[in-house]
Design a protein around this motif. Structure first.
Motif, PDB file in Angstrom:
ATOM      1  N   LEU A 402       0.835  -1.207   0.000  1.00  0.00           N
ATOM      2  CA  LEU A 402       0.000   0.000   0.000  1.00  0.00           C
ATOM      3  C   LEU A 402       0.868   1.256   0.000  1.00  0.00           C
ATOM      4  N   ASP A 403       1.990   1.207   0.728  1.00  0.00           N
ATOM      5  CA  ASP A 403       2.895   2.371   0.747  1.00  0.00           C
ATOM      6  C   ASP A 403       3.438   2.642  -0.651  1.00  0.00           C
ATOM      7  N   LEU A 404       3.821   1.536  -1.321  1.00  0.00           N
ATOM      8  CA  LEU A 404       4.371   1.711  -2.671  1.00  0.00           C
ATOM      9  C   LEU A 404       3.309   2.301  -3.596  1.00  0.00           C
ATOM     10  N   LEU A 405       2.084   1.809  -3.447  1.00  0.00           N
ATOM     11  CA  LEU A 405       1.002   2.309  -4.297  1.00  0.00           C
ATOM     12  C   LEU A 405       0.812   3.816  -4.079  1.00  0.00           C
ATOM     13  N   GLU A 406       0.856   4.237  -2.828  1.00  0.00           N
ATOM     14  CA  GLU A 406       0.679   5.671  -2.552  1.00  0.00           C
ATOM     15  C   GLU A 406       1.831   6.488  -3.129  1.00  0.00           C
ATOM     16  N   GLU A 407       3.030   5.915  -3.028  1.00  0.00           N
ATOM     17  CA  GLU A 407       4.200   6.619  -3.581  1.00  0.00           C
ATOM     18  C   GLU A 407       4.019   6.808  -5.102  1.00  0.00           C
ATOM     19  N   VAL A 408       3.617   5.716  -5.774  1.00  0.00           N
ATOM     20  CA  VAL A 408       3.436   5.778  -7.231  1.00  0.00           C
ATOM     21  C   VAL A 408       2.317   6.762  -7.580  1.00  0.00           C
ATOM     22  N   ARG A 409       1.265   6.749  -6.785  1.00  0.00           N
ATOM     23  CA  ARG A 409       0.158   7.684  -7.030  1.00  0.00           C
ATOM     24  C   ARG A 409       0.662   9.131  -6.958  1.00  0.00           C
ATOM     25  N   GLY A 410       1.526   9.393  -5.966  1.00  0.00           N
ATOM     26  CA  GLY A 410       2.080  10.741  -5.792  1.00  0.00           C
ATOM     27  C   GLY A 410       2.886  11.168  -7.019  1.00  0.00           C
ATOM     28  N   VAL A 411       3.687  10.228  -7.530  1.00  0.00           N
ATOM     29  CA  VAL A 411       4.508  10.551  -8.701  1.00  0.00           C
ATOM     30  C   VAL A 411       3.607  10.865  -9.902  1.00  0.00           C
ATOM     31  N   LEU A 412       2.586  10.002 -10.104  1.00  0.00           N
ATOM     32  CA  LEU A 412       1.685  10.211 -11.241  1.00  0.00           C
ATOM     33  C   LEU A 412       0.959  11.551 -11.118  1.00  0.00           C
ATOM     34  N   ALA A 413       0.558  11.882  -9.882  1.00  0.00           N
ATOM     35  CA  ALA A 413      -0.153  13.149  -9.676  1.00  0.00           C
ATOM     36  C   ALA A 413       0.768  14.320 -10.018  1.00  0.00           C
ATOM     37  N   SER A 414       2.035  14.183  -9.624  1.00  0.00           N
ATOM     38  CA  SER A 414       2.964  15.292  -9.906  1.00  0.00           C
ATOM     39  C   SER A 414       3.213  15.418 -11.410  1.00  0.00           C
ATOM     40  N   GLU A 415       3.007  14.290 -12.140  1.00  0.00           N
ATOM     41  CA  GLU A 415       3.155  14.351 -13.608  1.00  0.00           C
ATOM     42  C   GLU A 415       1.873  14.863 -14.271  1.00  0.00           C
ATOM     43  N   GLY A 416       0.836  15.032 -13.474  1.00  0.00           N
ATOM     44  CA  GLY A 416      -0.434  15.513 -14.009  1.00  0.00           C
ATOM     45  C   GLY A 416      -1.244  14.427 -14.708  1.00  0.00           C
ATOM     46  N   GLN A 417      -0.970  13.159 -14.402  1.00  0.00           N
ATOM     47  CA  GLN A 417      -1.713  12.051 -15.041  1.00  0.00           C
ATOM     48  C   GLN A 417      -3.124  11.950 -14.460  1.00  0.00           C
TER      49      GLN A 417
END
Ligand code: PEP
Ligand code: MG
Length: 588
Positions: A402-417
């Motif tokens: 779950l931590d990894l998923l949140e980390e990936v979500r954060g990266v995608l959000a910062s990319e504007g996906q």
């Protein structure tokens, strides 16, 4: 001749046997029609000639670079011209009317036997040269026009194989497979799962069928009764054909139930979703009335090459699955692999079933896991997508993912996906420690899916793929039922939905036991949906619940089986028993 095995995909198939031996590459033993014999001889001669040219070139390169060992290849060149080899190959193809690959393999076996008997150590060592040379010829044959492969079968066959690997299965052209018979395997082996999903009759665990059956022999796979008939004639063959026709009619009838809900007679609705391994199974799932995909085994995206699929490819696959199944949900399971399935081969484990699999293994492939999570989060913008985590043994594994998923979500959000606000997360309960602590996992999950294929193996200490312990592999063992009941009670208390996605869900009697235990969602191979639906529609929840309660205090799996078979005989009756067509018979 009748060979006994385990019926793992129901139905009857009559056809010609195609033998598949598994080595580094599968080697087929194909019967050749008379007109194909001479072209086959020419194909082999072509491969021999190509090998000769390659060896000449290697020798030339070695000699040009001043290497002193170019002479080593003289032995190969001599062998290529040796009548012992060439004439044997040609006469084998002509006399036995077999394909070149098989002829090379047979001659290799004969000559290797001869070499092993030499007492002179030098001569014995030349055996290595022979293996090398014949391996080269085999590869050249594989690359030659007209070479058979699992994706390019020359006709429709019954595959008779020692065993098939997931990569073989990924490559196989199922439209040309009438039936499957394997020496090894079990009901939960992926060969069986796929055969069921494509509606191809299959029998596994036959022992040495590949050795006992000549290519081209007419065989009958009776997946319903777990047997392989070799060269049946007269009334037996006619009987099998008649049974095949009856099954087809029954299937057509069951298809008519597609639009009806899987609802018990007293109004309890059971949601039936499909298990899928390949994206194109979405169509089969819809055709059989699946309300979404409850388990997409994403590891099949690695294919024969065992390469991790890219983020883009996965994004496309997940998006298309959602579009095909709309408005229903699609549950993708994160790559569920063992070390043997890894692109790099992976470190071996003394006991792979208890080693680094599923999520444990993905810790060592963080880039691949991140790419999958990115693809899933992006695809979640296109419909109700859910993520299931395999081989979780408890809260530690779960929180890490779950931590990894949140980390990936954060990266995608910062990319504007673009992503959905939430990607529901579920745990595949297949390790007993996780199932027994389902109540503790509740706060972190949106759904549970019980993977009985593995859960049964771990609870009963019976390898799911070892036919020698298949009698010990008992899905109806009271221990299994008690664990399932515990999961259902925990999930109900937390209002978290719970599904069963193991093969139990596809077996009508087992499905009734599951409904009796309180399971309201099943995910199963699409072709089994109509039959399970019919069973559910023929019973009342009140009665299956009472029977399941009694089953929890039974002392053996046989007792549970007897209890349900007796109480719900009408709902479970196979079509042959004279049930009038078009009527869904009730058990009460
Ligand atoms: C299971 O273990 O029940 C399951 C559904 O997963 P697989 O068969 O892919 O291991
Ligand atoms: Mg599993």
């Amino acid at each position: 001749m009748e060979l006994k095995g385990i019926g793992v995909s129901p139905g009857i198939a009559v056809g010609e046997a195609l033998i598949v031996e598994r080595e580094a590459v599968p080697v087929f033993r194909l019967p050749l029609p008379p007109e194909a014999v001479e072209p086959e001889v020419q194909r082999v001669k072509g491969a021999l000639e190509q090998s000769r040219r390659q060896i000449q070139a290697i020798k030339g390169r070695l000699a040009a670079s001043g290497g002193p060992h170019a002479y080593i290849f003289d032995a190969h060149l001599l062998m290529l011209e040796d009548p012992l080899l060439v004439d044997r190959l040609v006469s084998l193809i002509r006399q036995e009317r077999v394909n070149g690959e098989w002829a090379v393999r047979s001659v290799a076996e004969q000559l290797q036997g001869m070499f092993d008997e030499f007492t002179d150590p030098y001569l014995r060592e030349t055996r290595g040269d022979l293996d090398d040379l014949l391996g080269r010829v085999q590869i050249n044959l594989g690359g030659s026009p007209g070479a058979p492969s699992l994706s390019r079968l020359p006709g429709q066959y019954i595959l008779v194989a020692s065993g098939l690997t997931p990569s073989d299965l990924a490559e196989l052209d199922w439209a040309r497979v009438l039936g499957v018979a394997t020496d090894s395997g079990s009901a939960t082996h992926h060969t069986s799962i796929l055969a069921r999903s494509f509606g191809v009759p299959a029998v596994v665990g036959l022992g040495d069928a590949t050795r006992r059956i000549a290519p081209g022999t007419q065989v009958v796979v009776d997946g319903t009764r777990g047997r392989l008939l070799v060269r049946p004639t007269g009334p037996l063959l006619e009987g099998m054909r008649a049974a095949q026709d009856r099954e087809r009619r029954e299937d057509a009838r069951l298809q008519d139930m597609r639009a009806l809900p899987a609802q018990t007679r007293d109004g309890v609705v059971v949601r039936l979703r499909a298990n899928a391994e390949f994206p194109d199974e979405a169509a089969t799932a819809r055709r059989h009335g699946a309300e979404g995909i409850g388990l997409f085994r994403s590891e099949y995206l690695l294919g024969r090459s065992r390469q991790w699929p890219t983020e883009e490819r996965q994004y496309e696959v997940y998006r298309q699955l959602l579009e095909h199944m709309s408005p229903h949900s699609v549950t993708v399971r994160a790559f569920d692999l063992g070390p043997e399935d890894l692109p790099t081969g992976g470190p071996s484990s003394p006991n792979p079933a208890l080693g680094e699999r599923g999520l444990r293994l993905l810790r060592h492939a963080p880039d691949a896991f991140r790419a999958q999570l990115r693809a899933l989060l992006r695809a979640s913008a296109h419909g109700p997508l859910r993520l299931m985590l395999p081989f979780i043994s408890g809260g530690t594994d779960l929180r890490e993912a779950l931590d990894l998923l949140e980390e990936v979500r954060g990266v995608l959000a910062s990319e504007g996906q673009v992503m959905a606000g939430k990607l529901p997360i579920g745990v595949n309960l297949e390790v007993p420690s996780a199932a027994l602590t389902a109540d503790l996992l509740l706060p972190d999950v949106d759904f549970f899916s019980i993977g009985t294929n593995d859960l049964v193996q771990y609870l009963l200490a019976a390898d799911r793929v070892d036919p020698r312990v298949s009698a010990h592999y008992q899905p109806l063992h009271p221990a299994v039922l008690r664990v399932i009941r515990h999961v259902v009670e925990s999930a109900d208390a937390g209002q978290v939905p719970v599904s069963v996605c193991g093969e139990m869900a596809a077996e009508p009697l087992h499905a009734l036991v599951l409904v009796g235990l309180g399971v309201r969602e099943l995910s199963l191979t699409p072709v089994a949906i109509p039959r399970v639906k019919q069973a559910v529609r023929s019973v009342s929840e009140r009665r299956v619940r009472a029977a399941a309660l009694a089953a929890l205090t039974a002392s053996t799996a046989e007792e549970v089986q007897g209890l349900f078979a007796g109480a719900f005989a009408g709902a479970l009756a196979p079509p042959e028993d004279g049930r009038p067509e078009g009527v869904v018979q009730a058990e009460e």
